[in-house]
Design a protein around this motif. Structure first.
Motif, mmCIF file in Angstrom:
data_model
loop_
_atom_site.group_PDB
_atom_site.id
_atom_site.type_symbol
_atom_site.label_atom_id
_atom_site.label_comp_id
_atom_site.label_asym_id
_atom_site.label_seq_id
_atom_site.Cartn_x
_atom_site.Cartn_y
_atom_site.Cartn_z
ATOM 1 N N CYS A 214 0.845 -1.217 0.000
ATOM 2 C CA CYS A 214 0.000 0.000 0.000
ATOM 3 C C CYS A 214 0.876 1.261 0.000
ATOM 4 N N LEU A 215 1.938 1.234 0.779
ATOM 5 C CA LEU A 215 2.809 2.423 0.844
ATOM 6 C C LEU A 215 3.511 2.657 -0.492
ATOM 7 N N THR A 216 3.936 1.569 -1.131
ATOM 8 C CA THR A 216 4.605 1.717 -2.436
ATOM 9 C C THR A 216 3.619 2.240 -3.473
ATOM 10 N N THR A 217 2.413 1.707 -3.459
ATOM 11 C CA THR A 217 1.390 2.161 -4.418
ATOM 12 C C THR A 217 1.092 3.639 -4.188
ATOM 13 N N ARG A 218 0.950 3.995 -2.922
ATOM 14 C CA ARG A 218 0.662 5.389 -2.579
ATOM 15 C C ARG A 218 1.779 6.298 -3.084
ATOM 16 N N ARG A 219 2.990 5.868 -2.913
ATOM 17 C CA ARG A 219 4.118 6.729 -3.261
ATOM 18 C C ARG A 219 4.310 6.881 -4.766
ATOM 19 N N PHE A 220 4.110 5.783 -5.507
ATOM 20 C CA PHE A 220 4.465 5.838 -6.928
ATOM 21 C C PHE A 220 3.280 5.894 -7.902
ATOM 22 N N LEU A 221 2.100 5.484 -7.453
ATOM 23 C CA LEU A 221 0.964 5.501 -8.388
ATOM 24 C C LEU A 221 -0.075 6.579 -8.085
ATOM 25 N N VAL A 222 -0.057 7.127 -6.876
ATOM 26 C CA VAL A 222 -1.011 8.210 -6.559
ATOM 27 C C VAL A 222 -0.262 9.538 -6.685
ATOM 28 N N ARG A 223 -0.811 10.410 -7.520
ATOM 29 C CA ARG A 223 -0.111 11.673 -7.807
ATOM 30 C C ARG A 223 -0.521 12.766 -6.814
ATOM 31 N N GLY A 224 0.179 13.879 -6.900
ATOM 32 C CA GLY A 224 -0.071 14.990 -5.977
ATOM 33 C C GLY A 224 -1.482 15.540 -6.038
ATOM 34 N N ASP A 225 -2.123 15.446 -7.214
ATOM 35 C CA ASP A 225 -3.486 15.988 -7.344
ATOM 36 C C ASP A 225 -4.554 14.946 -7.013
ATOM 37 N N GLY A 226 -4.114 13.783 -6.526
ATOM 38 C CA GLY A 226 -5.082 12.736 -6.156
ATOM 39 C C GLY A 226 -5.442 11.814 -7.303
ATOM 40 N N SER A 227 -4.929 12.089 -8.507
ATOM 41 C CA SER A 227 -5.169 11.164 -9.623
ATOM 42 C C SER A 227 -4.221 9.972 -9.493
ATOM 43 N N THR A 228 -4.495 8.928 -10.270
ATOM 44 C CA THR A 228 -3.665 7.718 -10.164
ATOM 45 C C THR A 228 -3.175 7.279 -11.531
ATOM 46 N N ALA A 229 -2.042 6.596 -11.523
ATOM 47 C CA ALA A 229 -1.552 5.920 -12.732
ATOM 48 C C ALA A 229 -2.005 4.470 -12.661
#
Ligand code: GLY
Length: 383
Positions: free
Chosen positions: A190-205
């Motif tokens: 979860c922490l890795t996903t949060r760090r690398f897939l969730v962007r600053g504006d709350g959008s996700t990759a």
């Protein structure tokens, strides 16, 4: 195109809420569609319709949907108390038991939480619980220690946002067995996903790629979105709901904050009717709607409403979820007035680039629609 859903739409002339009746009618329709599916195509696990029909030979891409049918059958059993639904739910759950050791997919939460966990909750039979625990342990074997994430089905260097909806089964297995290593795997993912897939504006990759040698993060990419730096709507809703679940297990405020940021992006970027396109960044979306993302968002927002401590926030998330459901229960989305259509919810999209299940009913859209209706009814009927 659908217009805005107003509060009045949920009231009759005397100001009485008609929403519960509309939900019950939607359940009745879902029941008739599912009864036909399991009767006409026994033991068949579809992913998406083609021209509204479940039975076809088009590719699956990956086999991740086999828990959603059983999950819907369990919900219908709970809603109706009809033994026929229970018989079907048990049967379709048994058909997938062998998948608890499946190491080819990252979707064991999708398979076993709607089915065997629902069965366990009803019976308290520890043998049923063991199946869920076994599946959670199998999923944890996908952990990549260097990058600290659960690898997707595609390759060892690939992390998908979708896995946020599956990692809950590892938290669950860890909790049930008091296994701190399993707990750490789920938390790290979860922490890795949060760090690398969730962007600053709350959008996700959709996907993150890592160096297999060092675990170093390389780049964000996509399979089902418009392009690598865009915002695939369904991935956004997997994150919204998945981080809510991660918070419920851990009480780690970072996960609640992430879930709320994902919810905000979804709500800010989607018209008031609540149904997003497949990807918000695509300049002229080929289709206006991806209804399965809306169904997941509704279910996730209702869960988020139950999770946040501030009542004003909870009311806001619940209202937005109800607005989405009100739209999805209109004939433009609910197939009840579309003769010959075999699905429940129209206008879903599976994989637009591959041309799979585009503007069709999709199995996870059906399932999360029923999950959301189930939660909404419970909220509305709560004393
Ligand atoms: N691959 C899971 C999804 O289509 O959302």
């Amino acid at each position: 195109m659908v217009g805005q859903t107003s509060r009045n739409e949920r009231m009759n002339a005397t100001g009485q809420s008609i929403f519960p009746d509309r939900i019950r009618a939607a359940f009745a329709f879902a029941g008739s569609q599912l009864r036909r599916l399991v009767t006409e195509h026994p033991d068949y696990f579809p992913l998406y319709t083609e021209n509204g029909k479940w039975k076809h030979e088009s590719e699956a891409w990956t086999n991740w949907c086999e828990g959603f049918l059983g999950g819907m059958l369990w919900i219908l059993y709970r809603q109706t108390g009809d033994a026929w639904w229970r018989e079907q739910a048990e049967h379709y759950s048994r058909l997938i038991e062998h998948r608890k050791t499946d190491r080819n997919v990252h979707d064991l939460g999708f398979l076993f939480l709607p089915t065997w966990k629902a069965w366990y909750e009803l019976t308290q039979d520890s043998a049923k619980n063991q199946v869920v625990i076994d599946a959670g342990k199998t999923l944890a074997l996908r952990f990549q220690p260097k990058g600290r994430y659960l690898r997707s089905f595609v390759a060892p260097d690939s992390l998908f946002i979708d896995i946020m909806m599956n990692v809950g089964i590892i938290f669950y297995a860890a909790q049930q067995t008091n296994d701190s290593k399993l707990w750490q795997v789920a938390t790290d993912h979860c922490l890795t996903t949060r760090r690398f897939l969730v962007r600053g504006d709350g959008s996700t990759a959709h996907e993150g790629l890592f160096s297999a040698d060092t675990g170093e993060f390389v780049q964000q990419t996509t399979h089902q979105g418009w392009r690598n730096d865009s915002s695939w709507a369904r991935g956004q809703t997997w994150a919204l709901y998945g981080f809510t679940t991660a918070y419920q297990f851990t009480q780690d405020e970072r996960f609640l904050d992430t879930a709320e940021r994902c919810a905000k992006f979804y709500l800010d970027r989607t018209p008031a009717h609540g149904i997003p396109p497949n990807d918000w960044e695509e300049p002229e979306p080929r289709r206006p709607y991806e209804s399965s993302a809306a169904a997941i968002a509704a279910a996730g927002l209702l869960e988020l409403a139950r999770t946040v401590s501030e009542s004003a926030k909870a009311d806001y998330y619940r209202e937005r979820a109800f607005a989405i459901l009100a739209t999805l229960m209109r004939p433009e989305f609910l197939a009840s007035e579309t003769p010959g259509w075999e699905g429940i919810l129209k206008h879903g999209i599976y994989h637009e680039r591959k041309g799979l299940g585009v503007d069709e009913s999709v199995m996870w859209g059906e399932y999360f629609f029923l999950v959301a209706l189930d939660k909404a009814l419970a909220d509305l009927e709560a004393p």
